[in-house]
Design a protein around this motif. Structure first.
Motif, PDB file in Angstrom:
ATOM      1  N   ASP A 178      -1.206   4.066  -1.839  1.00 37.37           N
ATOM      2  CA  ASP A 178      -2.614   3.663  -1.704  1.00 37.37           C
ATOM      3  C   ASP A 178      -3.195   3.126  -3.013  1.00 37.37           C
ATOM      4  O   ASP A 178      -4.345   3.387  -3.360  1.00 37.37           O
ATOM      5  CB  ASP A 178      -3.464   4.827  -1.189  1.00 37.37           C
ATOM      6  N   GLU A 194      -8.025   6.838   6.911  1.00 38.33           N
ATOM      7  CA  GLU A 194      -7.114   5.963   7.645  1.00 38.33           C
ATOM      8  C   GLU A 194      -7.810   4.672   8.066  1.00 38.33           C
ATOM      9  O   GLU A 194      -7.221   3.585   8.020  1.00 38.33           O
ATOM     10  CB  GLU A 194      -6.565   6.684   8.873  1.00 38.33           C
ATOM     11  N   ILE A 204       0.836  -1.202   0.000  1.00 40.72           N
ATOM     12  CA  ILE A 204       0.000   0.000   0.000  1.00 40.72           C
ATOM     13  C   ILE A 204       0.870   1.252   0.000  1.00 40.72           C
ATOM     14  O   ILE A 204       0.606   2.224  -0.727  1.00 40.72           O
ATOM     15  CB  ILE A 204      -0.934  -0.001   1.228  1.00 40.72           C
ATOM     16  N   ARG A 222      -8.020   2.362   5.051  1.00 39.62           N
ATOM     17  CA  ARG A 222      -6.717   1.773   4.745  1.00 39.62           C
ATOM     18  C   ARG A 222      -6.393   0.644   5.720  1.00 39.62           C
ATOM     19  O   ARG A 222      -5.972  -0.447   5.316  1.00 39.62           O
ATOM     20  CB  ARG A 222      -5.632   2.841   4.805  1.00 39.62           C
TER      21      ARG A 222
END
Length: 314
Positions: free
Chosen positions: A55, A136, A50, A139
């Protein structure tokens, strides 16, 4: 020649119950630290993936770097939902996933990335479709879900590999100790003459083009290829027993002669009674890993009456 054992539905049902009980016991006593170890390992790899791709926004730009690292390459395949195997990815993308080949073929790299992008799991990575940065929490959720998926797959592979290996070791011990048969070096066996002599056996090798976990020479000159099978569900048993072991049994009999070969499957775990009856009807002899005595008795029954100065040979 003595025929191998054939079981009734009632007999299979009774032994299956014992096998399932043993399967439950093994699972309950399994060391849970294995899963935790895999989870932590794959979580680290996915976090790196990632981060490396910002990302997932730079998948194409970073593809060669990712595919040149075995850990990142594996995580890369798990971006798809469901994950795609290395073999499937090579086939679909018409690619060879070795760094040396990828470095010299930019178009091949693009095709690999396109396959993964087309199958990208939008539920784990919802920000990609929206063309935005992830929150966040998104993720972190994606990393945890991906690590759990990879760890579960790794545990399943480990169980199957270790289960089959343990079975092979158990059968080898039976040959050596209970039957005092001699282990000989494994080699490819294209015809019957290549197989172990009576009273001998070898470990994993191809017989008539198909791999057997063990192959033994029976005392009446027949050959016994053995497949060690572990199944964790009735559905899974179709692949391992019917589509693999029984299919090999039919092929061996067709190639080498029905009277010359006695294909055997040593079973542990969970199976379907109709599937076992089907496999048996196709010429596959079924033996339970928790009770190898019927196999010992059958092999001993193939011994000719002792005759001075005579030794069976093929």
């Amino acid at each position: 020649m003595t025929p191998p054992p054939v079981w009734t539905e009632e007999q299979l049902t009774a032994e299956l119950a014992k096998s399932v009980d043993l399967f439950r016991k093994e699972r309950l006593e399994e060391d849970v630290t294995d899963y935790g170890g895999y989870f932590d390992q794959f979580m680290g790899h996915f976090e790196t993936l990632i981060e490396t791709t910002v990302d997932l926004s730079l998948l194409e730009q970073k593809a060669l770097e990712i595919l040149s690292d075995s850990n990142l390459a594996r995580s890369f395949r798990y971006l798809a939902g469901p994950p795609i195997s290395e073999d499937d990815l090579e086939t679909i993308a018409e690619a060879v996933l070795t760094p040396s080949r990828l470095k010299n073929d930019e178009e091949m790299v693009k095709r690999v990335v396109q396959v993964i992008q087309a199958g990208l799991d939008r539920r784990r990575f919802p920000w990609v479709r929206g063309g935005r940065e992830p929150e966040e929490a998104e993720r972190q959720a994606a990393v945890i879900a991906s690590a759990a998926l990879m760890a579960s797959q790794a545990i399943g592979t480990k169980r199957r590999t270790e289960g089959s290996t343990n079975q092979q070791d158990t059968v080898r011990s039976m040959f050596q100790k209970a039957l005092t048969m001699k282990q000989v070096p494994a080699k490819e066996m294209r015809v019957l003459r290549d197989a172990p002599n009576p009273g001998e056996f070898c470990m994993e090798a191809k017989l008539s083009g198909r791999k057997a976990d063990l192959t033994a020479g029976l005392y009446d000159n027949r050959v016994m290829p053995i497949e060690c099978k572990v199944s964790n569900s009735k559905v899974n048993s179709v692949k391992r027993l019917n589509n693999d072991a029984a299919a090999k049994a039919e092929a061996w009999k067709a190639d080498l002669g029905a009277n010359n070969v006695v294909p055997v499957a040593v079973l542990s775990g969970v199976y379907s009674i109709p599937n076992m009856l089907d496999a048996q009807s196709r010429g596959l002899t079924l033996i339970w890993a928790h009770d190898l005595q019927p196999l010992i008795d059958f092999i001993n029954s193939t011994k000719p009456e002792a005759k001075p100065g005579k030794k069976p040979r093929r």
